[in-house]
Enzyme design. Sequence first.
Site, mmCIF file in Angstrom:
data_model
loop_
_atom_site.group_PDB
_atom_site.id
_atom_site.type_symbol
_atom_site.label_atom_id
_atom_site.label_comp_id
_atom_site.label_asym_id
_atom_site.label_seq_id
_atom_site.Cartn_x
_atom_site.Cartn_y
_atom_site.Cartn_z
ATOM 1 N N ASN A 8 11.850 -4.673 -9.395
ATOM 2 C CA ASN A 8 11.284 -3.971 -8.351
ATOM 3 C C ASN A 8 9.870 -3.923 -8.644
ATOM 4 O OD1 ASN A 8 10.397 -2.023 -6.618
ATOM 5 N ND2 ASN A 8 11.689 -0.418 -7.126
ATOM 6 N N LYS A 10 7.497 -2.545 -6.963
ATOM 7 C CA LYS A 10 7.081 -1.450 -6.240
ATOM 8 C C LYS A 10 5.531 -1.955 -5.590
ATOM 9 C CE LYS A 10 9.615 1.436 -9.401
ATOM 10 N NZ LYS A 10 9.734 2.709 -10.094
ATOM 11 N N HIS A 88 16.058 4.248 -2.904
ATOM 12 C CA HIS A 88 15.313 4.343 -4.305
ATOM 13 C C HIS A 88 14.951 5.873 -4.112
ATOM 14 C CE1 HIS A 88 12.491 4.071 -7.234
ATOM 15 N NE2 HIS A 88 13.065 2.856 -7.944
ATOM 16 N N GLU A 160 20.324 4.918 -11.287
ATOM 17 C CA GLU A 160 18.982 5.238 -11.857
ATOM 18 C C GLU A 160 18.748 6.634 -11.919
ATOM 19 O OE1 GLU A 160 15.780 1.695 -11.082
ATOM 20 O OE2 GLU A 160 15.840 3.019 -9.340
ATOM 21 N N GLY A 166 10.408 5.336 -15.102
ATOM 22 C CA GLY A 166 8.855 5.418 -15.537
ATOM 23 C C GLY A 166 8.458 6.529 -16.843
ATOM 24 N N SER A 203 13.279 2.899 -17.028
ATOM 25 C CA SER A 203 12.731 2.646 -18.349
ATOM 26 C C SER A 203 13.495 1.329 -19.166
ATOM 27 C CB SER A 203 12.860 3.623 -19.171
ATOM 28 O OG SER A 203 11.864 4.771 -18.623
ATOM 29 N N GLY A 224 11.775 -1.895 -13.413
ATOM 30 C CA GLY A 224 10.265 -1.332 -12.710
ATOM 31 C C GLY A 224 9.186 -1.809 -13.611
ATOM 32 N N GLY A 225 8.372 -1.029 -14.363
ATOM 33 C CA GLY A 225 7.332 -1.282 -15.070
ATOM 34 C C GLY A 225 7.505 -2.690 -15.852
HETATM 35 P P1 13P Z 1 10.906 1.709 -14.390
HETATM 36 O O1 13P Z 1 11.671 0.278 -15.059
HETATM 37 O O2 13P Z 1 9.473 1.586 -14.508
HETATM 38 O O3 13P Z 1 11.476 2.898 -15.397
HETATM 39 O O4 13P Z 1 11.407 1.834 -13.030
HETATM 40 C C1 13P Z 1 12.809 1.771 -12.829
HETATM 41 C C2 13P Z 1 12.748 1.685 -11.204
HETATM 42 O O5 13P Z 1 12.566 2.661 -10.324
HETATM 43 C C3 13P Z 1 13.329 0.290 -10.704
HETATM 44 O O6 13P Z 1 13.513 0.359 -9.454
#
Ligand code: 13P
Length: 241
Positions: A8, A10, A88, A160, A166, A203, A224-225
């Site tokens: 993702n 974002k 989400h 999640e 994050g 994370s 995500g990150g």
């Molecule tokens: P992170 O991996 O940055 O914590 O984000 C997770 C997320 O929201 C994926 O949809």
Amino acid sequence: MKKLVVANLKMNLGLEAVQKYITTIKGQITNQLLVIICPSFPFLSLFKSAEYQLGSQNTFYKKDGNYTGEVSPSQLKSLGVKYIIVGHSERRLIFHETNKIINQKVAAVLKENLYPILCVGENKEQKLLHKTPVVIKEQLNEALKKIDQEMLNDVIIAYEPIWAIGTGLTPTPGEINSMGEFIKRVMSFEYNANNTRVLYGGSINQNNIKSIFSLENIDGVLIGGAAVNPDLFIETLNKIS
Ligand code: 13P
């Protein structure tokens, strides 16, 4: 069935960075995994590739019409999108998406024969009060209201926890596996959906991906990150094997 890795991205990366991303990951993705990339809407068609599947971070629930700024599941399908993230926590919290809206989106995605990736997760306070299973069950029940029985196995659930997104914090592998088992049990007992895929997100990084990915009741991860920088993303994926 292959385990899933959903990236993702974002609201990150502009055109140049997207072009670099695509050339960097090309040929680097093992076909042992089903990798789904979810970029921002404007870059979806640039990401079309045989190596990975295309996902969307969001959708509206109407097919077409006067809905300025929105994108429909059928429009996304026409670009080659197969998977759509729905509900989400950033959509729930920042854009005030209610369970009713999320339910309408799940139904609209399934109507186009696409796969919704339905996100559920508790916040920190709910976790401290040991309410996680109650919260997750309610989110599932609300999001899956009146969904056709035969389509329920196409719904992918992403667990999640909001406090893990994050933050660098994650539940223990044992807690993640138990939530995977719990979600599968709810899907099976309440919805007769016995093949539900459950992902974990929050994370994920190079140090924890392998142990989480190998959990019995977890069918993949939502990153995500750690997916935004293409070199780090490939390094992270390489930790799985
Ligand atoms: P992170 O991996 O940055 O914590 O984000 C997770 C997320 O929201 C994926 O949809």
